[in-house]
Design an enzyme around this catalytic site. Structure first.
Site, PDB file in Angstrom:
ATOM      1  N   ASP A   1      -7.114  -4.472  -5.650  1.00  0.00           N
ATOM      2  CA  ASP A   1      -7.217  -3.062  -6.005  1.00  0.00           C
ATOM      3  C   ASP A   1      -8.603  -2.741  -6.543  1.00  0.00           C
ATOM      4  O   ASP A   1      -8.765  -1.965  -7.474  1.00  0.00           O
ATOM      5  CB  ASP A   1      -6.135  -2.692  -7.034  1.00  0.00           C
TER       6      ASP A   1
ATOM      7  N   CYS B   1       8.238   0.416  12.919  1.00  0.00           N
ATOM      8  CA  CYS B   1       8.732   1.769  12.639  1.00  0.00           C
ATOM      9  C   CYS B   1       9.516   2.338  13.820  1.00  0.00           C
ATOM     10  O   CYS B   1      10.512   3.048  13.629  1.00  0.00           O
ATOM     11  CB  CYS B   1       7.568   2.720  12.327  1.00  0.00           C
TER      12      CYS B   1
HETATM   13  C1  B12 Z   1      -7.211   5.460  -2.365  1.00  0.00           C
HETATM   14  C2  B12 Z   1      -5.872   4.803  -2.579  1.00  0.00           C
HETATM   15  C3  B12 Z   1      -4.767   5.626  -2.716  1.00  0.00           C
HETATM   16  C4  B12 Z   1      -4.837   7.122  -2.517  1.00  0.00           C
HETATM   17  C5  B12 Z   1      -4.845   7.415  -0.999  1.00  0.00           C
HETATM   18  C6  B12 Z   1      -3.789   6.651  -0.204  1.00  0.00           C
HETATM   19  C7  B12 Z   1      -4.138   6.502   1.266  1.00  0.00           C
HETATM   20  N1  B12 Z   1      -3.129   6.563   2.102  1.00  0.00           N
HETATM   21  O1  B12 Z   1      -5.300   6.294   1.628  1.00  0.00           O
HETATM   22  C8  B12 Z   1      -3.586   7.603  -3.293  1.00  0.00           C
HETATM   23  C9  B12 Z   1      -3.974   7.877  -4.737  1.00  0.00           C
HETATM   24  C10 B12 Z   1      -2.900   8.823  -2.716  1.00  0.00           C
HETATM   25  C11 B12 Z   1      -2.742   6.346  -3.230  1.00  0.00           C
HETATM   26  C12 B12 Z   1      -1.375   6.361  -3.322  1.00  0.00           C
HETATM   27  C13 B12 Z   1      -0.597   5.223  -3.240  1.00  0.00           C
HETATM   28  N2  B12 Z   1      -1.021   3.958  -3.274  1.00  0.00           N
HETATM   29 CO1  B12 Z   1      -2.873   3.491  -3.147  1.00  0.00          CO
HETATM   30  N3  B12 Z   1      -4.597   2.872  -2.942  1.00  0.00           N
HETATM   31  C14 B12 Z   1      -5.765   3.400  -2.635  1.00  0.00           C
HETATM   32  C15 B12 Z   1      -6.884   2.379  -2.480  1.00  0.00           C
HETATM   33  C16 B12 Z   1      -7.724   2.346  -3.775  1.00  0.00           C
HETATM   34  C17 B12 Z   1      -7.777   2.604  -1.272  1.00  0.00           C
HETATM   35  C18 B12 Z   1      -6.993   2.952   0.008  1.00  0.00           C
HETATM   36  C19 B12 Z   1      -7.914   3.287   1.157  1.00  0.00           C
HETATM   37  O2  B12 Z   1      -9.032   2.806   1.250  1.00  0.00           O
HETATM   38  N4  B12 Z   1      -7.484   4.156   2.017  1.00  0.00           N
HETATM   39  C20 B12 Z   1      -8.324   4.523   3.108  1.00  0.00           C
HETATM   40  C21 B12 Z   1      -7.517   4.996   4.290  1.00  0.00           C
HETATM   41  C22 B12 Z   1      -8.512   5.172   5.444  1.00  0.00           C
HETATM   42  O3  B12 Z   1      -6.621   3.976   4.573  1.00  0.00           O
HETATM   43  P1  B12 Z   1      -5.131   4.164   5.098  1.00  0.00           P
HETATM   44  O4  B12 Z   1      -4.508   5.434   4.755  1.00  0.00           O
HETATM   45  O5  B12 Z   1      -4.507   2.921   4.676  1.00  0.00           O
HETATM   46  O6  B12 Z   1      -5.513   4.221   6.679  1.00  0.00           O
HETATM   47  C23 B12 Z   1      -5.179   3.203   7.589  1.00  0.00           C
HETATM   48  C24 B12 Z   1      -4.001   3.593   8.473  1.00  0.00           C
HETATM   49  O7  B12 Z   1      -4.091   4.977   8.768  1.00  0.00           O
HETATM   50  C25 B12 Z   1      -4.246   2.710   9.708  1.00  0.00           C
HETATM   51  N5  B12 Z   1      -4.051   3.376  10.956  1.00  0.00           N
HETATM   52  C26 B12 Z   1      -5.021   3.763  11.818  1.00  0.00           C
HETATM   53  N6  B12 Z   1      -4.482   4.341  12.899  1.00  0.00           N
HETATM   54  C27 B12 Z   1      -3.128   4.336  12.729  1.00  0.00           C
HETATM   55  C28 B12 Z   1      -2.110   4.817  13.543  1.00  0.00           C
HETATM   56  C29 B12 Z   1      -0.773   4.668  13.124  1.00  0.00           C
HETATM   57  C30 B12 Z   1       0.318   5.169  14.012  1.00  0.00           C
HETATM   58  C31 B12 Z   1      -0.476   4.060  11.863  1.00  0.00           C
HETATM   59  C32 B12 Z   1       0.940   3.949  11.373  1.00  0.00           C
HETATM   60  C33 B12 Z   1      -1.539   3.594  11.032  1.00  0.00           C
HETATM   61  C34 B12 Z   1      -2.845   3.734  11.500  1.00  0.00           C
HETATM   62  O8  B12 Z   1      -5.640   2.315   9.670  1.00  0.00           O
HETATM   63  C35 B12 Z   1      -6.305   2.989   8.619  1.00  0.00           C
HETATM   64  C36 B12 Z   1      -7.468   2.168   8.108  1.00  0.00           C
HETATM   65  O9  B12 Z   1      -7.048   0.935   7.595  1.00  0.00           O
HETATM   66  C37 B12 Z   1      -6.058   1.053  -2.274  1.00  0.00           C
HETATM   67  C38 B12 Z   1      -6.715  -0.213  -2.879  1.00  0.00           C
HETATM   68  C39 B12 Z   1      -7.797  -0.729  -1.986  1.00  0.00           C
HETATM   69  N7  B12 Z   1      -8.883  -1.133  -2.559  1.00  0.00           N
HETATM   70  O10 B12 Z   1      -7.643  -0.783  -0.779  1.00  0.00           O
HETATM   71  C40 B12 Z   1      -4.702   1.381  -2.921  1.00  0.00           C
HETATM   72  C41 B12 Z   1      -3.451   0.905  -2.186  1.00  0.00           C
HETATM   73  C42 B12 Z   1      -3.573   1.279  -0.729  1.00  0.00           C
HETATM   74  N8  B12 Z   1      -2.370   1.733  -2.809  1.00  0.00           N
HETATM   75  C43 B12 Z   1      -1.289   1.102  -2.950  1.00  0.00           C
HETATM   76  C44 B12 Z   1      -0.110   1.707  -3.458  1.00  0.00           C
HETATM   77  C45 B12 Z   1       0.990   0.779  -3.943  1.00  0.00           C
HETATM   78  C46 B12 Z   1      -0.003   3.094  -3.490  1.00  0.00           C
HETATM   79  C47 B12 Z   1       1.277   3.916  -3.764  1.00  0.00           C
HETATM   80  C48 B12 Z   1       2.532   3.334  -3.153  1.00  0.00           C
HETATM   81  C49 B12 Z   1       1.422   4.069  -5.295  1.00  0.00           C
HETATM   82  C50 B12 Z   1       2.512   5.015  -5.710  1.00  0.00           C
HETATM   83  N9  B12 Z   1       3.768   4.623  -5.688  1.00  0.00           N
HETATM   84  O11 B12 Z   1       2.222   6.128  -6.107  1.00  0.00           O
HETATM   85  C51 B12 Z   1       0.888   5.288  -3.145  1.00  0.00           C
HETATM   86  C52 B12 Z   1       1.303   5.380  -1.662  1.00  0.00           C
HETATM   87  C53 B12 Z   1       0.866   6.672  -1.005  1.00  0.00           C
HETATM   88  C54 B12 Z   1       0.771   6.519   0.503  1.00  0.00           C
HETATM   89  N10 B12 Z   1       1.792   6.908   1.228  1.00  0.00           N
HETATM   90  O12 B12 Z   1      -0.259   6.003   0.981  1.00  0.00           O
HETATM   91  C55 B12 Z   1      -1.343  -0.327  -2.436  1.00  0.00           C
HETATM   92  C56 B12 Z   1      -0.648  -0.405  -1.055  1.00  0.00           C
HETATM   93  C57 B12 Z   1       0.271  -1.573  -0.874  1.00  0.00           C
HETATM   94  C58 B12 Z   1       0.907  -1.580   0.497  1.00  0.00           C
HETATM   95  N11 B12 Z   1       1.978  -2.352   0.607  1.00  0.00           N
HETATM   96  O13 B12 Z   1       0.473  -0.939   1.422  1.00  0.00           O
HETATM   97  C59 B12 Z   1      -2.918  -0.556  -2.401  1.00  0.00           C
HETATM   98  C60 B12 Z   1      -3.385  -1.494  -1.304  1.00  0.00           C
HETATM   99  C61 B12 Z   1      -3.313  -1.101  -3.784  1.00  0.00           C
HETATM  100  C62 B12 Z   1      -3.091  -2.588  -3.861  1.00  0.00           C
HETATM  101  N12 B12 Z   1      -4.162  -3.358  -3.905  1.00  0.00           N
HETATM  102  O14 B12 Z   1      -1.990  -3.061  -3.861  1.00  0.00           O
HETATM  103  N13 B12 Z   1      -3.480   5.267  -3.039  1.00  0.00           N
HETATM  104  S1  SF4 Z   2      10.285   5.488   6.865  1.00  0.00           S
HETATM  105 FE1  SF4 Z   2       8.214   5.612   7.734  1.00  0.00          FE
HETATM  106  S2  SF4 Z   2       7.239   3.673   7.268  1.00  0.00           S
HETATM  107 FE2  SF4 Z   2       9.455   3.396   6.995  1.00  0.00          FE
HETATM  108  S3  SF4 Z   2      10.174   2.611   8.967  1.00  0.00           S
HETATM  109 FE3  SF4 Z   2      10.455   4.841   8.993  1.00  0.00          FE
HETATM  110  S4  SF4 Z   2       8.540   5.593   9.927  1.00  0.00           S
HETATM  111 FE4  SF4 Z   2       8.141   3.486   9.313  1.00  0.00          FE
END
Ligand code: B12
Ligand code: SF4
Ligand code: SF4
Length: 372
Positions: free
Chosen positions: A137, A192
């Site tokens: 994190d 999913c």
């Molecule tokens: C910023 C951040 C947030 C932000 C933004 C979340 C987000 N979705 O980006 C906020 C504050 C909203 C947040 C909330 C939460 N977070 Co947070 N957060 C982070 C942080 C610091 C960076 C995440 C990041 O860089 N996001 C950047 C974007 C680009 O990434 P992404 O959304 O994951 O995008 C990927 C997907 O879209 C995927 N993708 C691309 N194309 C496609 C197509 C399809 C069809 C699919 C399905 C995916 C996909 O590739 C992308 C790039 O990797 C990390 C820690 C870290 N250093 O990584 C923790 C982290 C992601 N968070 C975490 C957690 C636990 C949460 C929460 C569950 C906490 C809570 N209960 O409130 C929520 C979940 C919200 C959600 N649904 O995402 C965990 C996730 C654990 C896991 N099992 O995934 C992390 C990894 C922290 C940790 N080290 O454990 N978080």
């Molecule tokens: S609730 Fe969302 S993340 Fe969970 S299995 Fe269904 S589509 Fe996938």
């Protein structure tokens, strides 16, 4: 199995040794990812930031080039040892009264035990002559992409990494190392399918496309973001005061794995927070109890702001103690807190408490909304 520092790939038995160390010290799953640039994550960060989906978040968005290049964190990086630790503990009973809820990942500090596991792996790698640094994190690494590359799970439509058979209630972290470890060769297949419960179940429609969260609508971010909490999302916030689990609670593959809650954990679990106690507590007491949460500028005012909104959603306006707390915040020295107290009082039918004499613009804005 493991020669002293070498540029030759090391065989799987050394990975098994590292995995065993990780599991022994608190990780539940360990995998190996390549240490090249995480191009998909880099592109996503840049494109989403440009599209406004990052709102005012910094984290990994502050420097997408750095946070997606393991070599920027550890020169000569060859691999990432990625670990996941479950944060599913048995849920304590909800106390009666005006209670705020806390997202599961924040009930106790789950990063500390994960870091202990990562550090144990670091020590082994260093003792074998490699460079190794642990990150959990930390904004130097995009943890989910690392976990996906390590073959630990698939990206759910709720954007979380789901581990096969266990779901997404896991925290993630990595050791970046110069050891040339054999990396995962195939990603975990999508699990999913046609499900989209998380998209439909999000209270604020924040999942704007599969795997894409609009932070400006996501309750988890809005609770952390400093400033006025957007009025249109306050009712949807319900009793939440820190984090939001909705898109995981509705997710069929999640919550299937429960860690045994240790005595120490059960003593310190913060799943439910009495809102009136929180609103009556001193700054020091709040930092003491909740300082490990992300609070902008470590300012307990944001906890009070969140608690006022939750109180407006779940409190009883006829309760004497609720009335006293609202009265106290309606005259607070912080306009931010007066503004949210106005909203809470109006929500609870306590319009008689509102004095239309405040001169601060954000409070006037709330008073006007309360009167309309
Ligand atoms: C910023 C951040 C947030 C932000 C933004 C979340 C987000 N979705 O980006 C906020 C504050 C909203 C947040 C909330 C939460 N977070 Co947070 N957060 C982070 C942080 C610091 C960076 C995440 C990041 O860089 N996001 C950047 C974007 C680009 O990434 P992404 O959304 O994951 O995008 C990927 C997907 O879209 C995927 N993708 C691309 N194309 C496609 C197509 C399809 C069809 C699919 C399905 C995916 C996909 O590739 C992308 C790039 O990797 C990390 C820690 C870290 N250093 O990584 C923790 C982290 C992601 N968070 C975490 C957690 C636990 C949460 C929460 C569950 C906490 C809570 N209960 O409130 C929520 C979940 C919200 C959600 N649904 O995402 C965990 C996730 C654990 C896991 N099992 O995934 C992390 C990894 C922290 C940790 N080290 O454990 N978080
Ligand atoms: S609730 Fe969302 S993340 Fe969970 S299995 Fe269904 S589509 Fe996938
Ligand atoms: S954490 Fe809550 S608000 Fe954010 S995407 Fe998930 S369900 Fe929606």
């Amino acid at each position: 199995m493991r020669p002293q520092q070498t540029s030759e790939p090391i065989d799987d038995r050394y990975v098994d040794v590292l995995r065993a160390i990780g599991l022994k010290f608190g990780a539940d799953h360990v995998g190996i990812a390549p240490a090249g640039v995480m191009q998909r994550a880099r592109d996503s960060l840049i494109v989403r930031k440009q599209a406004g989906l990052a709102d005012s978040m910094q984290f990994t968005y502050r420097n997408p080039i750095r946070s997606t290049d393991p070599n920027a964190a550890v020169k000569g990086a060859q691999a990432m040892v990625v670990a996941a630790r479950s944060y599913v503990l048995s849920e304590p009973d909800r106390p009666a009264g005006a209670i705020g809820s806390v997202a599961r990942y924040a009930w106790v500090d789950h990063y500390e035990p994960l870091r202990i596991a990562l550090k144990a792996i670091v020590e082994r790698l260093r003792s074998d002559g490699f460079k190794a640094v642990a990150f959990a994190d930390d904004n130097s690494v995009v943890d989910r992409e690392a976990a996906w590359l390590a073959g630990l799970g698939w990206f759910g439509k709720n954007a979380n990494i789901l581990l096969p058979g266990s779901g997404s209630f896991f925290v993630l972290g990595s050791v970046i190392t110069t050891a040339p470890l054999p990396v995962a060769t195939a990603p975990v297949a999508d699990g999913c399918g046609s499900c989209q419960r998380c998209i439909d179940g999000c209270p604020t429609a924040a999942i704007v496309a599969p795997g894409v969260v609009d932070a400006g609508r996501c309750l988890a971010w809005l609770l952390q973001r400093p400033g006025v909490f957007p009025r249109q999302f306050r009712a949807a916030l319900g009793d939440r005061i820190y984090g939001c689990d909705e898109c995981q609670i509705v997710c069929p593959p999640t919550v299937r794995f429960e860690r045994k809650t240790s005595v120490n954990e059960s003593k310190h679990i913060q799943a439910w927070v009495p809102l009136l106690d929180m609103l009556e507590a001193s700054d020091d007491a709040l930092i003491d109890s909740y300082g490990r949460w992300y609070l902008a500028d470590r300012n307990p005012m944001w906890l009070r702001r969140n608690a006022l909104i939750a109180l407006g959603n779940v409190g009883d306006g006829t309760d004497v103690r609720v009335g006293a707390v609202l009265q106290r915040y309606l005259v607070d020295s912080e306009p931010m807190l007066r503004a949210h107290a106005v909203w809470a009082a109006a929500q609870l039918g306590c319009h008689h408490m509102l004095a239309f004499t405040d001169t601060d613009p954000i409070v006037i804005d709330e008073l006007v909304a309360a009167a309309s």
